[in-house]
Enzyme design. Sequence first.
Site, PDB file in Angstrom:
ATOM      1  N   GLN A  17      -0.799  -2.822  -0.458  1.00  0.00           N
ATOM      2  CA  GLN A  17      -1.217  -3.439  -1.717  1.00  0.00           C
ATOM      3  C   GLN A  17      -2.740  -3.565  -1.732  1.00  0.00           C
ATOM      4  O   GLN A  17      -3.318  -3.942  -2.740  1.00  0.00           O
ATOM      5  CB  GLN A  17      -0.606  -4.834  -1.844  1.00  0.00           C
ATOM      6  CG  GLN A  17       0.905  -4.827  -1.908  1.00  0.00           C
ATOM      7  CD  GLN A  17       1.461  -6.225  -1.660  1.00  0.00           C
ATOM      8  OE1 GLN A  17       1.613  -7.014  -2.577  1.00  0.00           O
ATOM      9  NE2 GLN A  17       1.750  -6.546  -0.414  1.00  0.00           N
ATOM     10  N   ASN A  18      -3.369  -3.279  -0.599  1.00  0.00           N
ATOM     11  CA  ASN A  18      -4.811  -3.502  -0.490  1.00  0.00           C
ATOM     12  C   ASN A  18      -5.595  -2.383  -1.169  1.00  0.00           C
ATOM     13  O   ASN A  18      -5.226  -1.218  -1.085  1.00  0.00           O
ATOM     14  CB  ASN A  18      -5.220  -3.615   0.986  1.00  0.00           C
ATOM     15  CG  ASN A  18      -4.545  -4.797   1.652  1.00  0.00           C
ATOM     16  OD1 ASN A  18      -4.041  -5.681   0.960  1.00  0.00           O
ATOM     17  ND2 ASN A  18      -4.515  -4.828   2.963  1.00  0.00           N
ATOM     18  N   ASP A  76      -8.830  -2.080  -0.449  1.00  0.00           N
ATOM     19  CA  ASP A  76     -10.095  -2.086   0.293  1.00  0.00           C
ATOM     20  C   ASP A  76     -10.370  -0.839   1.129  1.00  0.00           C
ATOM     21  O   ASP A  76     -11.470  -0.681   1.669  1.00  0.00           O
ATOM     22  CB  ASP A  76     -10.178  -3.348   1.181  1.00  0.00           C
ATOM     23  CG  ASP A  76      -9.026  -3.460   2.183  1.00  0.00           C
ATOM     24  OD1 ASP A  76      -8.403  -2.430   2.515  1.00  0.00           O
ATOM     25  OD2 ASP A  76      -8.758  -4.586   2.644  1.00  0.00           O
ATOM     26  N   HIS A  92      -1.671  -0.481  -5.412  1.00  0.00           N
ATOM     27  CA  HIS A  92      -2.526  -1.196  -6.371  1.00  0.00           C
ATOM     28  C   HIS A  92      -3.868  -0.486  -6.574  1.00  0.00           C
ATOM     29  O   HIS A  92      -4.806  -1.089  -7.095  1.00  0.00           O
ATOM     30  CB  HIS A  92      -2.761  -2.647  -5.926  1.00  0.00           C
ATOM     31  CG  HIS A  92      -1.522  -3.488  -6.001  1.00  0.00           C
ATOM     32  ND1 HIS A  92      -1.398  -4.725  -5.408  1.00  0.00           N
ATOM     33  CD2 HIS A  92      -0.318  -3.263  -6.607  1.00  0.00           C
ATOM     34  CE1 HIS A  92      -0.195  -5.232  -5.657  1.00  0.00           C
ATOM     35  NE2 HIS A  92       0.487  -4.362  -6.366  1.00  0.00           N
ATOM     36  N   CYS A 112     -11.980   7.124 -15.869  1.00  0.00           N
ATOM     37  CA  CYS A 112     -12.333   7.250 -17.280  1.00  0.00           C
ATOM     38  C   CYS A 112     -11.021   7.423 -18.043  1.00  0.00           C
ATOM     39  O   CYS A 112     -10.144   8.157 -17.584  1.00  0.00           O
ATOM     40  CB  CYS A 112     -13.229   8.476 -17.476  1.00  0.00           C
ATOM     41  SG  CYS A 112     -13.391   8.964 -19.203  1.00  0.00           S
ATOM     42  N   CYS A 156     -18.870   7.179 -17.903  1.00  0.00           N
ATOM     43  CA  CYS A 156     -18.395   8.526 -17.583  1.00  0.00           C
ATOM     44  C   CYS A 156     -19.510   9.558 -17.831  1.00  0.00           C
ATOM     45  O   CYS A 156     -20.113   9.568 -18.914  1.00  0.00           O
ATOM     46  CB  CYS A 156     -17.164   8.843 -18.426  1.00  0.00           C
ATOM     47  SG  CYS A 156     -16.586  10.529 -18.173  1.00  0.00           S
ATOM     48  N   PRO A 202       1.418 -15.137  10.104  1.00  0.00           N
ATOM     49  CA  PRO A 202       1.391 -16.431  10.801  1.00  0.00           C
ATOM     50  C   PRO A 202       2.160 -17.508  10.048  1.00  0.00           C
ATOM     51  O   PRO A 202       2.568 -18.505  10.631  1.00  0.00           O
ATOM     52  CB  PRO A 202      -0.093 -16.783  10.893  1.00  0.00           C
ATOM     53  CG  PRO A 202      -0.843 -15.739  10.179  1.00  0.00           C
ATOM     54  CD  PRO A 202       0.085 -14.661   9.729  1.00  0.00           C
TER      55      PRO A 202
HETATM   56  N1  APR Z   1      -2.485 -11.750   9.821  1.00  0.00           N
HETATM   57  C1  APR Z   1      -1.362 -11.611   9.064  1.00  0.00           C
HETATM   58  N2  APR Z   1      -1.170 -12.273   7.912  1.00  0.00           N
HETATM   59  C2  APR Z   1      -2.123 -13.113   7.512  1.00  0.00           C
HETATM   60  C3  APR Z   1      -3.320 -13.316   8.229  1.00  0.00           C
HETATM   61  C4  APR Z   1      -3.484 -12.592   9.452  1.00  0.00           C
HETATM   62  N3  APR Z   1      -4.569 -12.725  10.220  1.00  0.00           N
HETATM   63  N4  APR Z   1      -4.072 -14.202   7.553  1.00  0.00           N
HETATM   64  C5  APR Z   1      -3.394 -14.543   6.440  1.00  0.00           C
HETATM   65  N5  APR Z   1      -2.212 -13.888   6.405  1.00  0.00           N
HETATM   66  C6  APR Z   1      -1.158 -13.926   5.378  1.00  0.00           C
HETATM   67  C7  APR Z   1      -1.043 -15.221   4.619  1.00  0.00           C
HETATM   68  O1  APR Z   1      -0.207 -16.135   5.340  1.00  0.00           O
HETATM   69  C8  APR Z   1      -0.410 -14.774   3.314  1.00  0.00           C
HETATM   70  O2  APR Z   1       1.011 -14.783   3.393  1.00  0.00           O
HETATM   71  O3  APR Z   1      -1.502 -12.970   4.397  1.00  0.00           O
HETATM   72  C9  APR Z   1      -0.878 -13.321   3.173  1.00  0.00           C
HETATM   73  C10 APR Z   1      -1.880 -13.056   2.059  1.00  0.00           C
HETATM   74  O4  APR Z   1      -1.280 -13.290   0.819  1.00  0.00           O
HETATM   75  P1  APR Z   1      -2.037 -13.017  -0.563  1.00  0.00           P
HETATM   76  O5  APR Z   1      -3.400 -13.604  -0.504  1.00  0.00           O
HETATM   77  O6  APR Z   1      -1.145 -13.471  -1.640  1.00  0.00           O
HETATM   78  O7  APR Z   1      -2.225 -11.414  -0.572  1.00  0.00           O
HETATM   79  P2  APR Z   1      -1.187 -10.291  -0.991  1.00  0.00           P
HETATM   80  O8  APR Z   1       0.201 -10.638  -0.618  1.00  0.00           O
HETATM   81  O9  APR Z   1      -1.733  -9.003  -0.470  1.00  0.00           O
HETATM   82  O10 APR Z   1      -1.326 -10.305  -2.571  1.00  0.00           O
HETATM   83  C11 APR Z   1      -0.617  -9.366  -3.327  1.00  0.00           C
HETATM   84  O11 APR Z   1      -1.740 -10.065  -5.312  1.00  0.00           O
HETATM   85  O12 APR Z   1      -3.580 -10.690  -6.596  1.00  0.00           O
HETATM   86  C12 APR Z   1      -2.775  -9.658  -6.195  1.00  0.00           C
HETATM   87  O13 APR Z   1      -3.330  -7.418  -6.419  1.00  0.00           O
HETATM   88  C13 APR Z   1      -3.499  -8.502  -5.531  1.00  0.00           C
HETATM   89  O14 APR Z   1      -2.603  -6.883  -3.974  1.00  0.00           O
HETATM   90  C14 APR Z   1      -2.736  -8.275  -4.239  1.00  0.00           C
HETATM   91  C15 APR Z   1      -1.403  -8.938  -4.533  1.00  0.00           C
END
Ligand code: APR
Length: 234
Positions: A93-94, A96, A111, A119, A137, A204
Amino acid sequence: MNSLQSYSRIVFFTGAGMSAESGVPTYRGKGGIWDQYDYQDVACQKAFEKYPEKVLAYHEMRRNLLLSCHPHAGHAVLTAIENQHPEVIIVTQNIDGMHQRAGSRNVIEIHGSIWRMRCPVHGIFEDMGETYRHYTCPHCDAWLRPDITWFDDAMNEQVMKRADDVVSHCNLFVSIGTSAIIWPAAGFPELARDYGAWCVEINPEATKLSSLYHETIRLPASEALQQHPFMASR
Ligand code: APR
């Protein structure tokens, strides 16, 4: 002992927690991106249409931060596993690009990516760097938007079809660092389980979907990937 070695078709499903130890903030929770910014101002098509400069400046700020961060040892473990097992896919979903920077090649970005611009007429341009190469563009002068699935956007159907396909055909599904509350991605753990995959959650903290998994590893991603017996057996 049940271990990664027992499986051939492996999907790693990653979220923001996968990049947390690289210094990239997660979205939710204390200090999360959505604590500091309102997505309606910076991460939706409506905002982009109203204030393209503001939305692009926010994404440029994120690009700057990302370029000062680097993949961690957990990313390297995933790349090493990919090199050993031909049928490993990362569904992320990242946006980055950290998996690719660590050398992973089989990455499905459901994502999109902050390193591509789009464009509405002339398609997608690669664009890596602190600042954008083009804000508009080069062919038609329209504002370019980041090739990211923002809130209220439709998913990219082709990409989702590929992801659905690999998730429903894997025999091991390992979720890493996602709160798994954003759909349709949040449906993947159940899909994998319904199709018979062994499902492992690395996080965690417990999530809403934790009870779906056969096994949960309550450790940060890098520690779990480097040291947990399930992974270490690779
Ligand atoms: N290792 C593993 N997990 C971790 C760590 C770590 N070091 N640190 C934090 N986490 C966990 C948190 O406990 C949490 O459950 O990562 C999760 C991050 O959750 P979100 O911030 O909600 O991210 P994500 O699930 O990727 O979000 C999904 O939401 O806003 C949208 O498009 C954006 O792709 C993103 C989507």
